[in-house]
Design a protein around this motif. Sequence first.
Motif, mmCIF file in Angstrom:
data_model
loop_
_atom_site.group_PDB
_atom_site.id
_atom_site.type_symbol
_atom_site.label_atom_id
_atom_site.label_comp_id
_atom_site.label_asym_id
_atom_site.label_seq_id
_atom_site.Cartn_x
_atom_site.Cartn_y
_atom_site.Cartn_z
ATOM 1 N N PHE A 129 43.714 -5.573 29.546
ATOM 2 C CA PHE A 129 43.874 -5.082 28.173
ATOM 3 C C PHE A 129 43.235 -6.048 27.180
ATOM 4 O O PHE A 129 42.486 -5.636 26.289
ATOM 5 C CB PHE A 129 45.365 -4.903 27.874
ATOM 6 C CG PHE A 129 45.677 -4.622 26.439
ATOM 7 C CD1 PHE A 129 45.633 -3.332 25.933
ATOM 8 C CD2 PHE A 129 46.029 -5.662 25.564
ATOM 9 C CE1 PHE A 129 45.922 -3.073 24.599
ATOM 10 C CE2 PHE A 129 46.318 -5.414 24.235
ATOM 11 C CZ PHE A 129 46.265 -4.114 23.749
ATOM 12 N N ASP A 130 43.532 -7.331 27.324
ATOM 13 C CA ASP A 130 42.983 -8.333 26.400
ATOM 14 C C ASP A 130 41.455 -8.340 26.449
ATOM 15 O O ASP A 130 40.781 -8.442 25.411
ATOM 16 C CB ASP A 130 43.524 -9.724 26.750
ATOM 17 C CG ASP A 130 45.001 -9.882 26.401
ATOM 18 O OD1 ASP A 130 45.525 -9.039 25.643
ATOM 19 O OD2 ASP A 130 45.629 -10.838 26.892
ATOM 20 N N ALA A 151 46.581 2.402 24.111
ATOM 21 C CA ALA A 151 46.712 1.387 25.161
ATOM 22 C C ALA A 151 47.867 0.432 24.864
ATOM 23 O O ALA A 151 48.584 0.015 25.782
ATOM 24 C CB ALA A 151 45.401 0.617 25.306
ATOM 25 N N ARG A 152 48.067 0.088 23.593
ATOM 26 C CA ARG A 152 49.178 -0.804 23.240
ATOM 27 C C ARG A 152 50.529 -0.161 23.561
ATOM 28 O O ARG A 152 51.440 -0.827 24.048
ATOM 29 C CB ARG A 152 49.115 -1.163 21.758
ATOM 30 C CG ARG A 152 48.099 -2.217 21.420
ATOM 31 C CD ARG A 152 48.305 -2.808 20.031
ATOM 32 N NE ARG A 152 47.329 -3.875 19.822
ATOM 33 C CZ ARG A 152 46.111 -3.688 19.316
ATOM 34 N NH1 ARG A 152 45.738 -2.475 18.953
ATOM 35 N NH2 ARG A 152 45.282 -4.703 19.179
ATOM 36 N N VAL A 153 50.654 1.116 23.260
ATOM 37 C CA VAL A 153 51.911 1.808 23.561
ATOM 38 C C VAL A 153 52.117 1.893 25.072
ATOM 39 O O VAL A 153 53.223 1.680 25.575
ATOM 40 C CB VAL A 153 51.917 3.215 22.922
ATOM 41 C CG1 VAL A 153 53.136 4.005 23.379
ATOM 42 C CG2 VAL A 153 51.897 3.101 21.395
ATOM 43 N N GLN A 154 51.034 2.184 25.807
ATOM 44 C CA GLN A 154 51.152 2.255 27.263
ATOM 45 C C GLN A 154 51.490 0.889 27.846
ATOM 46 O O GLN A 154 52.286 0.782 28.794
ATOM 47 C CB GLN A 154 49.852 2.784 27.870
ATOM 48 C CG GLN A 154 49.908 2.991 29.381
ATOM 49 C CD GLN A 154 50.905 4.036 29.805
ATOM 50 O OE1 GLN A 154 51.176 4.973 29.067
ATOM 51 N NE2 GLN A 154 51.494 3.871 30.985
ATOM 52 N N ASP A 172 36.282 -7.266 24.014
ATOM 53 C CA ASP A 172 34.916 -6.757 24.182
ATOM 54 C C ASP A 172 34.565 -5.683 23.153
ATOM 55 O O ASP A 172 33.396 -5.294 23.034
ATOM 56 C CB ASP A 172 34.726 -6.163 25.583
ATOM 57 C CG ASP A 172 34.802 -7.229 26.671
ATOM 58 O OD1 ASP A 172 34.759 -8.417 26.319
ATOM 59 O OD2 ASP A 172 34.924 -6.857 27.857
ATOM 60 N N GLY A 173 35.566 -5.181 22.442
ATOM 61 C CA GLY A 173 35.322 -4.168 21.430
ATOM 62 C C GLY A 173 34.951 -2.813 21.985
ATOM 63 O O GLY A 173 34.334 -1.991 21.295
ATOM 64 N N ARG A 174 35.325 -2.533 23.246
ATOM 65 C CA ARG A 174 34.921 -1.259 23.854
ATOM 66 C C ARG A 174 35.918 -0.142 23.602
ATOM 67 O O ARG A 174 35.718 0.979 24.044
ATOM 68 C CB ARG A 174 34.677 -1.426 25.345
ATOM 69 C CG ARG A 174 35.871 -1.832 26.180
ATOM 70 C CD ARG A 174 35.443 -1.953 27.652
ATOM 71 N NE ARG A 174 35.722 -3.254 28.210
ATOM 72 C CZ ARG A 174 36.621 -3.450 29.161
ATOM 73 N NH1 ARG A 174 37.300 -2.437 29.637
ATOM 74 N NH2 ARG A 174 36.834 -4.641 29.624
ATOM 75 N N LEU A 175 37.002 -0.436 22.877
ATOM 76 C CA LEU A 175 37.994 0.587 22.570
ATOM 77 C C LEU A 175 37.984 0.883 21.076
ATOM 78 O O LEU A 175 37.912 -0.037 20.250
ATOM 79 C CB LEU A 175 39.400 0.127 22.969
ATOM 80 C CG LEU A 175 39.647 -0.236 24.438
ATOM 81 C CD1 LEU A 175 41.075 -0.717 24.617
ATOM 82 C CD2 LEU A 175 39.362 0.938 25.357
ATOM 83 N N SER A 176 38.034 2.156 20.730
ATOM 84 C CA SER A 176 38.191 2.522 19.323
ATOM 85 C C SER A 176 39.598 2.151 18.868
ATOM 86 O O SER A 176 40.468 1.827 19.680
ATOM 87 C CB SER A 176 37.988 4.032 19.152
ATOM 88 O OG SER A 176 39.050 4.748 19.796
ATOM 89 N N ASP A 177 39.832 2.208 17.559
ATOM 90 C CA ASP A 177 41.172 1.902 17.046
ATOM 91 C C ASP A 177 42.214 2.830 17.656
ATOM 92 O O ASP A 177 43.318 2.396 18.014
ATOM 93 C CB ASP A 177 41.192 2.043 15.518
ATOM 94 C CG ASP A 177 40.411 0.936 14.828
ATOM 95 O OD1 ASP A 177 40.077 -0.066 15.502
ATOM 96 O OD2 ASP A 177 40.120 1.071 13.622
ATOM 97 N N GLN A 178 41.874 4.105 17.790
ATOM 98 C CA GLN A 178 42.818 5.065 18.371
ATOM 99 C C GLN A 178 43.076 4.759 19.842
ATOM 100 O O GLN A 178 44.228 4.821 20.313
ATOM 101 C CB GLN A 178 42.269 6.485 18.225
ATOM 102 C CG GLN A 178 43.239 7.566 18.687
ATOM 103 C CD GLN A 178 42.679 8.961 18.492
ATOM 104 O OE1 GLN A 178 41.479 9.134 18.305
ATOM 105 N NE2 GLN A 178 43.540 9.958 18.533
ATOM 106 N N GLN A 179 42.037 4.405 20.580
ATOM 107 C CA GLN A 179 42.208 4.048 21.988
ATOM 108 C C GLN A 179 43.040 2.778 22.135
ATOM 109 O O GLN A 179 43.878 2.671 23.034
ATOM 110 C CB GLN A 179 40.834 3.858 22.645
ATOM 111 C CG GLN A 179 40.062 5.144 22.853
ATOM 112 C CD GLN A 179 38.648 4.881 23.331
ATOM 113 O OE1 GLN A 179 37.985 3.927 22.889
ATOM 114 N NE2 GLN A 179 38.163 5.729 24.245
ATOM 115 N N GLN A 180 42.804 1.817 21.237
ATOM 116 C CA GLN A 180 43.598 0.581 21.289
ATOM 117 C C GLN A 180 45.074 0.873 21.079
ATOM 118 O O GLN A 180 45.930 0.318 21.770
ATOM 119 C CB GLN A 180 43.114 -0.397 20.214
ATOM 120 C CG GLN A 180 41.937 -1.246 20.621
ATOM 121 C CD GLN A 180 41.741 -2.429 19.674
ATOM 122 O OE1 GLN A 180 42.720 -3.051 19.257
ATOM 123 N NE2 GLN A 180 40.497 -2.722 19.341
#
Length: 563
Positions: free
Chosen positions: A472-473, A489-492, A478-486
């Motif tokens: 995750f870190d 992922a944080r909730v998961q 790496d900046g490969r996740l959009s804000d929505q994807q991040q």
Amino acid sequence: MSGKKLKLVLCWHMHQPEYRDTQSGEFKLPWTYLHVIKDYVDMVAHLEAAPSAKAVVNFAPILLEQIEDYSNQVTGYLHDRIAMKDPLLAALVEPTASADPDKRLKLLRDCKKANRERQIDRYPAFRKLIDMADWILGHQDAIKYVNAQFVSDILVWYHLIWMGETVKLTDNRIKRLIEKGAAFTLHDRIEIVEVIGDLLSKVIYRYKALARKGRIELSVTPYAHPIMPLMLDIASAREAMPEVALPKLPDYPGGEERVCWHLRKGINTFRHFFGFEPRGCWPSEGGVSERTLAILGEFGFHWAASGGNVLHNSLRASDLAGKTSVHQAFRLASASTVCFFRDDGLSDLIGFEYSKWHADDAVADLIQHLENIADYEARPPLVSIIMDGENAWEYFPDNGYHFLSALYRRLGEHPRIELTTFSEYLQGAEAQVQPLPRLVAGSWVYGTFSTWIGDADKNCGWDMLGDVKQAFDNAVQDGRLSDQQQEKARVQLAVCEGSDWFWWFGDYNPGEAVSDFEKQYRLNLTNLYRLLGEEPPGYLALSFTQGSGSPAMGGAMRRGNEL
């Protein structure tokens, strides 16, 4: 007998982990809605019926979200016939039972998951169905001769036995179905879903209404119920267990940031459902450390609570053993949050012993203990009985109805016992807060973290969690996740960090429960890797722990003190 009075806080902790496959939305285990219709509605009904009663009710935020999801799903089914994403609920309203033998066998196994003495054997009609199911499960080829009516009846009865006692006594639909006893129709099954929908849609509001009237205090845990001290410092487990074997993971990366995320998200979720911010926090599993309490203070919490053995360990470490009592409030010099400590003996009497007693005798015994404390203590005592709010009652006759009714009534009218809440106590003129020089990190179970770390299988779970957190870190960096994807992922990640998975790892637990929770944990980790755009490690396809034990109360509860 002296006339000294005693203040008593009854704190009920309502908590279920995330049972959804967050990618599909399907509930993999049904315990959230079953505990709503049995335990959460019964507890609020008892409180509503006893005007002199007061209590603290603590909700895990991730439980509140699941209750809302269930309520929306049931509403969607009843209004628009949108399929529900819980297999057990969906099976209840299928026009005819699935002809698939494996699905039918799974339904029979699922409908056995109840207390044999108090839930199944109470109803001869259901007991007969379960006896037949036992034979069929032992002779699985026979499933092809089982008709749809048998499956329908066992599903209906399973939901009837999980209804709260207050529902059975007041809802005419449930009374009629229990009296009917067999040959249930699709109309009957939909009627049960209507009852479930009513209970789900109102239960949170009922607690909120009592809080508005000052009848109860509502408090919160961190969002997904993580063990905060271990996330902050895995080595804190050694404060109470110096020789404990720790995971290969040297420390949980970014642990303090994650603790703060869970607290922030938990407070926001609580505010969404109840309309105000909580003053108190039951840290997940009563897990505290000096740093944990300091952070709780930074988030504005006035009080927290933990187990009595945490206090005993801390007093010994401060050379204060025997010089003060668990029946007081305490504050560390390094933290603004006041900490209360559970009376483990009294809490365990309710959790493990009183289910075997006549209700009146059990309540009389508890009151005698409280009177003895009032007589013995030098300072005015504040007794904290803190318990799981859902798992004990299935071991009592009639879901604890007689015990809880007598408990609230007798305590409410007792001249020397005053029911209160933690916040009310702290706001009162008589509040006394004792200084605590040092806090030894631990939980309400034995005063240690042994239920969540130290065992080889639990440590393996932590190492798996460390691997996915590193992934995750890296993905964030790496900046490969959009804000929505991040955010997804944080909730998961938060779901993966929950305490329940580690609770069940280890061979001393029952095999079926270990298997259920271990599969869910691997699914949670797998889903997170996929959200990160990574292939899950091969080890997540393999089981890493299994159980063969037979602990008291099925392992869903623990005693505060080791026997």
